[in-house]
Design an enzyme around this catalytic site. Structure first.
Site, mmCIF file in Angstrom:
data_model
loop_
_atom_site.group_PDB
_atom_site.id
_atom_site.type_symbol
_atom_site.label_atom_id
_atom_site.label_comp_id
_atom_site.label_asym_id
_atom_site.label_seq_id
_atom_site.Cartn_x
_atom_site.Cartn_y
_atom_site.Cartn_z
ATOM 1 N N TYR A 54 56.454 44.062 32.311
ATOM 2 C CA TYR A 54 55.687 43.801 31.385
ATOM 3 C C TYR A 54 54.128 45.285 31.994
ATOM 4 O O TYR A 54 53.037 45.541 30.369
ATOM 5 C CB TYR A 54 55.231 43.019 30.773
ATOM 6 C CG TYR A 54 54.670 42.609 30.348
ATOM 7 C CD1 TYR A 54 55.073 42.606 28.914
ATOM 8 C CD2 TYR A 54 53.230 42.384 30.435
ATOM 9 C CE1 TYR A 54 54.214 42.666 27.659
ATOM 10 C CE2 TYR A 54 51.649 42.477 29.527
ATOM 11 C CZ TYR A 54 52.403 42.075 27.597
ATOM 12 O OH TYR A 54 51.365 41.887 27.054
ATOM 13 N N ASP A 55 54.182 44.499 32.466
ATOM 14 C CA ASP A 55 52.505 44.787 33.502
ATOM 15 C C ASP A 55 52.381 46.269 33.749
ATOM 16 O O ASP A 55 51.385 47.066 33.018
ATOM 17 C CB ASP A 55 51.944 44.699 34.751
ATOM 18 C CG ASP A 55 51.357 42.937 35.100
ATOM 19 O OD1 ASP A 55 51.479 42.613 33.536
ATOM 20 O OD2 ASP A 55 51.200 42.262 35.663
ATOM 21 N N LEU A 101 45.399 36.056 32.944
ATOM 22 C CA LEU A 101 45.079 36.338 33.888
ATOM 23 C C LEU A 101 45.487 37.587 34.575
ATOM 24 O O LEU A 101 46.000 38.322 34.260
ATOM 25 C CB LEU A 101 45.709 35.509 35.167
ATOM 26 C CG LEU A 101 44.864 33.860 35.941
ATOM 27 C CD1 LEU A 101 45.650 32.693 36.675
ATOM 28 C CD2 LEU A 101 43.374 33.762 35.730
ATOM 29 N N LYS A 136 51.052 29.342 40.963
ATOM 30 C CA LYS A 136 50.570 29.954 39.750
ATOM 31 C C LYS A 136 51.871 28.957 39.449
ATOM 32 O O LYS A 136 52.797 29.638 38.886
ATOM 33 C CB LYS A 136 50.314 31.047 39.840
ATOM 34 C CG LYS A 136 50.650 32.009 38.226
ATOM 35 C CD LYS A 136 49.788 32.657 38.135
ATOM 36 C CE LYS A 136 50.067 33.634 36.802
ATOM 37 N NZ LYS A 136 51.320 33.023 35.857
ATOM 38 N N CYS A 437 97.659 44.236 41.809
ATOM 39 C CA CYS A 437 96.818 44.479 42.785
ATOM 40 C C CYS A 437 96.278 45.996 42.922
ATOM 41 O O CYS A 437 97.192 47.000 43.030
ATOM 42 C CB CYS A 437 97.213 44.258 43.841
ATOM 43 S SG CYS A 437 96.686 43.982 46.022
HETATM 44 S S1 IVH Z 1 43.780 29.747 36.074
HETATM 45 C C1 IVH Z 1 40.522 31.287 32.590
HETATM 46 N N1 IVH Z 1 44.892 28.605 37.111
HETATM 47 O O1 IVH Z 1 49.113 31.279 34.302
HETATM 48 C C2 IVH Z 1 41.646 31.180 33.880
HETATM 49 N N2 IVH Z 1 45.953 29.630 35.506
HETATM 50 O O2 IVH Z 1 48.977 34.232 33.059
HETATM 51 C C3 IVH Z 1 42.631 30.792 33.798
HETATM 52 N N3 IVH Z 1 48.748 29.487 35.322
HETATM 53 O O3 IVH Z 1 47.694 31.070 30.927
HETATM 54 C C4 IVH Z 1 44.134 30.529 33.922
HETATM 55 N N4 IVH Z 1 48.616 28.499 37.020
HETATM 56 O O4 IVH Z 1 49.011 28.908 32.128
HETATM 57 C C5 IVH Z 1 44.843 29.296 36.185
HETATM 58 N N5 IVH Z 1 46.761 27.146 39.168
HETATM 59 C C6 IVH Z 1 46.783 28.432 37.304
HETATM 60 C C7 IVH Z 1 47.755 28.334 37.162
HETATM 61 C C8 IVH Z 1 47.573 29.451 36.636
HETATM 62 C C9 IVH Z 1 49.705 28.569 35.926
HETATM 63 C C10 IVH Z 1 49.116 29.675 33.758
HETATM 64 C C11 IVH Z 1 47.896 29.528 32.702
HETATM 65 C C12 IVH Z 1 47.785 30.707 31.800
HETATM 66 C C13 IVH Z 1 48.492 32.317 32.737
HETATM 67 C C14 IVH Z 1 47.950 33.228 33.151
#
Ligand code: IVH
Length: 704
Positions: A54-55, A101, A136, A437
């Protein structure tokens, strides 16, 4: 919303583009394709390409738009964060936008990120720049609002600006306090950000109970957590086993509406405040990194322990710790410039099932194997995947030409999660399991399947393939464990006619072997010594290595404990076998059948003549466990690195103390012996609260 034909078309173009990214794809098709994949991911909770893929599409669009800003339209996927809004819940506005992110995939990307931050913040090469690292979490994002210390509202991320109101659902989750003393920090109103997740073991239980109720299984914890937030009945959300991990304060204001975040100087302090207020967070104290090199080291260590971590994580999030530097960096419409996700290598990918081939096992079981378009998966290229048996093919409704989702978790071998029937073109072929077989089309041997068994078998092999498989098994680590004697040697010696049955292994001519291309005296000597060593293996290993249908390692051990030498089994009847606890009539029948065939007895005689041990050894005898053994009836697990003994020695001592070794931390575990650097297993055992945790010395002290 998307018709089948259109989905199939979009998928085809996606794959063509990914295989050859320089191929021209006009901007509007690229946007349509991105929108389709966003829909599959966010609305259907059922993506057909990996995040990485996707990226690549997204970055291509971004780069065209950077070169031709006049082509940017307000509805371009780059102009907003992806949306999971539906009409099932009322919409609410987030106090500040909920951003996404940017992604990184390797050390180089992280170094670039560090350089960019330095530039944006005006830092020099030698200025310190610390980061906070967090898992994450792979679930569904939530924003939670508190006012005057009370839980007020919760919402999904939605499109970043507006989310779905899921206040009542989130209110059922015990990890979200209904009261939190923000006022002690001078905060009147706060909007917190977090991720709703389901622990992996709870997810497995959830799927088991769904199967029992005749419901379909959830594909993964992410989908069931994200879906669980949006249940129509709040009690259904409560019963999913969802927990919310927080990772950020999005907004905080004081009595006079002043920005209270401004007085919190670091991300670490933010997290500590939330932790003190009773929220669930990953402990940041271990995750603070003094510089990007430490980040690089830690993210790779985390990738290694990803499987052992109790929750699904798809990467790590790297955040600049200093708020001042964060502010200098700023934001894009899509993400904060001071944070980046480091994505682990994808565990799932989509590919095409190109063909099915068949393998024959040592007792004639025919295993279908999928040949798939070679695809990168968690760091390896996958081109063949076992399909197990006919039933597996049917239950997954697999067809040749199907697009399929494949998965590889940690060291686990890849498997097919499911096919994607929405993407079929109509040209896919049904897989007809062979009746004859596939290794012997001259004599056309009919395949048979015994009642209660899943595999079709060739029970009348005349082509030699099964003998070859038996020899490969005989030398393997599990059986006679002949070091360095791999499949390729067996294949070679078999083809040369030097090994016709397992006994020939012990009568090889090492001078001749030394003459073979790629060998030489040194490797021939090494092989001779490994084979020599195997001759004095315990009887249980020899029994197991004979490839007797259904005779496993455990039954081989139990039987070897009861006989003086292998020939005794020629005179055993069913009753004799079944008088041993844990040995059943099926094993009895197959061992008796084996010893009633003269050719098999001849092989054993030859093994004996070549010096292979056929007698019960001391190591075959059961361990004497005293009635008052201190760990009688207890289960035990060793974790971390042990200093006073090897893992195997530890297990043997545990057995002698009456304990049973098990391999996972669960409610069945009684004792965990934690060595140096014990990690997630120790943590999980502590969380369970029912496991007795011992040091290595405490464990050894039990011997006296
Ligand atoms: S920070 C302003 N920290 O990842 C900061 N996001 O791809 C933005 N996510 O929708 C997000 N673990 O729901 C942050 N430790 C973490 C995270 C996290 C999971 C999710 C988040 C966001 C998605 C972005």
């Amino acid at each position: 919303m998307y018709q089948k034909e259109l989905q199939s078309q979009y998928y085809k173009v996606t794959k063509q583009f990914l295989a050859n990214p320089s191929s021209a794809l006009d901007i509007s098709s690229l946007r349509d394709i991105l929108r389709y994949h966003e829909w599959r991911y966010s609305i259907k909770n059922d993506p057909v390409i990996s995040d990485f893929e996707y990226d690549q599409l997204y970055k291509q669009l971004e780069s065209i738009e950077t070169q031709h800003p006049d082509l940017i339209t307000p509805d371009s996927p780059t102009q907003r964060v992806s949306s999971d809004l539906t009409e099932d819940f009322p919409s609410v506005a987030h106090t500040v936008p909920m951003l996404s992110l940017d992604n990184s995939y390797n050390a180089e990307d992280l170094k670039k990120f560090d350089q960019t931050i330095r530039k944006l913040a005006g830092l020099q090469e030698h200025d310190s720049l610390a980061y906070c690292l967090e898992p994450k979490f792979d679930g569904g994002s939530v924003a939670i609002v508190y006012e005057n210390d009370q839980y007020i509202r919760a919402a999904t991320r939605g499109n970043g600006a507006m989310g779905e109101d899921i206040t009542l659902n989130v209110k059922t989750l015990k990890s979200v306090p209904l009261h939190a003393a923000f006022s002690k920090a001078g905060i009147v109103k706060a909007e917190l950000r977090g991720e709703a997740v389901i622990r992996k073991d709870i997810f497995e239980e959830l799927n088991k109970s769904r199967l029992k109720l005749g419901l379909s299984e959830f594909a993964n914890p992410r989908n069931s957590a994200a879906g669980g937030l949006r249940m129509k009945q709040p009690t259904d959300t409560r019963d999913r086993g969802i927990e919310v991990f927080l990772y950020q304060i999005g907004f905080a204001s004081g009595k006079n509406d002043e920005d209270m975040l401004a007085s919190i100087n670091t991300h670490q302090q933010q997290i500590e405040l939330l932790s003190q207020l009773g929220f669930k967070l990953e402990d940041p104290s271990e995750l603070i990194c003094k510089d990007i090199d430490e980040v690089i080291k830690k993210v790779s260590a985390w990738e290694g322990k990803r499987e052992a971590y109790p929750y699904e994580i798809d990467g790590m999030v790297v955040k600049v710790n200093s708020r001042e530097i964060q502010e200098k960096c700023g934001y894009t419409q899509h993400h904060p410039k001071w944070a980046i996700a480091y994505k682990f290598k994808a565990k799932q990918a989509t590919t095409t099932l190109e063909n099915v081939t068949y393998q024959v096992g040592k007792i004639g079981s025919i295993t279908p194997v999928a040949k798939v378009t070679p695809t990168q998966l968690a760091g390896v290229t996958v081109s063949s995947i076992s399909l197990h048996n006919e039933e597996f093919i049917k239950s997954k409704d697999l067809r040749i030409g199907d697009r399929i989702i494949i998965e590889r978790a940690g060291d686990v071998i890849p498997y097919i999660v499911k096919s994607l029937p929405d993407l079929r073109t109509g040209e896919e072929e049904v897989i007809n399991f062979p009746e004859i077989c596939p290794f012997n089309d001259v004599e056309r041997v009919q395949l048979l399947r015994s009642e209660g068994e899943s595999a079709w078998r060739c029970t009348n092999c005349t082509c030699g393939e099964q003998t070859l498989q038996k020899i490969i098994f005989h030398v393997s680590k599990d059986a006679m464990d002949i070091d360095g004697f791999g499949k390729s040697y067996v294949d070679r010696f078999f083809k040369l006619g030097w090994i016709k049955d397992v006994s020939d292994i012990y009568n090889l001519d090492y001078q001749e072997i030394a003459q073979l291309e790629g060998f030489g005296k040194k490797s021939a000597d090494k092989l001779e010594s490994a084979i020599g060593k195997a001759k004095s293996n315990p009887l249980s290993r020899l029994l197991y290595s004979l490839s007797i249908h259904h005779l496993g390692k455990k039954a081989s051990k139990l039987i070897a404990q009861e006989i003086e030498d292998i020939y005794a089994l020629q005179h055993w009847d069913t009753e004799h076998f079944t008088s041993i606890k844990d040995v059943g009539p099926v094993v009895a029948k197959n061992v008796m059948a084996y010893f009633s065939i003269q050719d098999n007895i001849d092989v054993i005689r030859k093994l004996e003549a070549h010096g292979v041990n056929i007698k019960q050894l001391e190591s075959d005898k059961p361990l004497e466990v005293a009635e008052d053994a201190p760990l009688l009836g207890k289960t035990i697990l060793f974790t971390g690195s042990l200093e006073q003994m090897t893992r195997n020695e530890a297990k043997k001592i545990a057995e002698a103390l009456g304990a049973k070794n098990i391999s996972a931390v669960s409610s069945n575990l009684n004792i965990l012996v934690a060595g140096e650097k014990a990690g997630s297993k120790l943590k999980k055992a502590q969380e369970l609260g029912t496991v007795e945790i011992m040091s290595e010395s405490e464990f050894l002290a039990l011997r006296v």
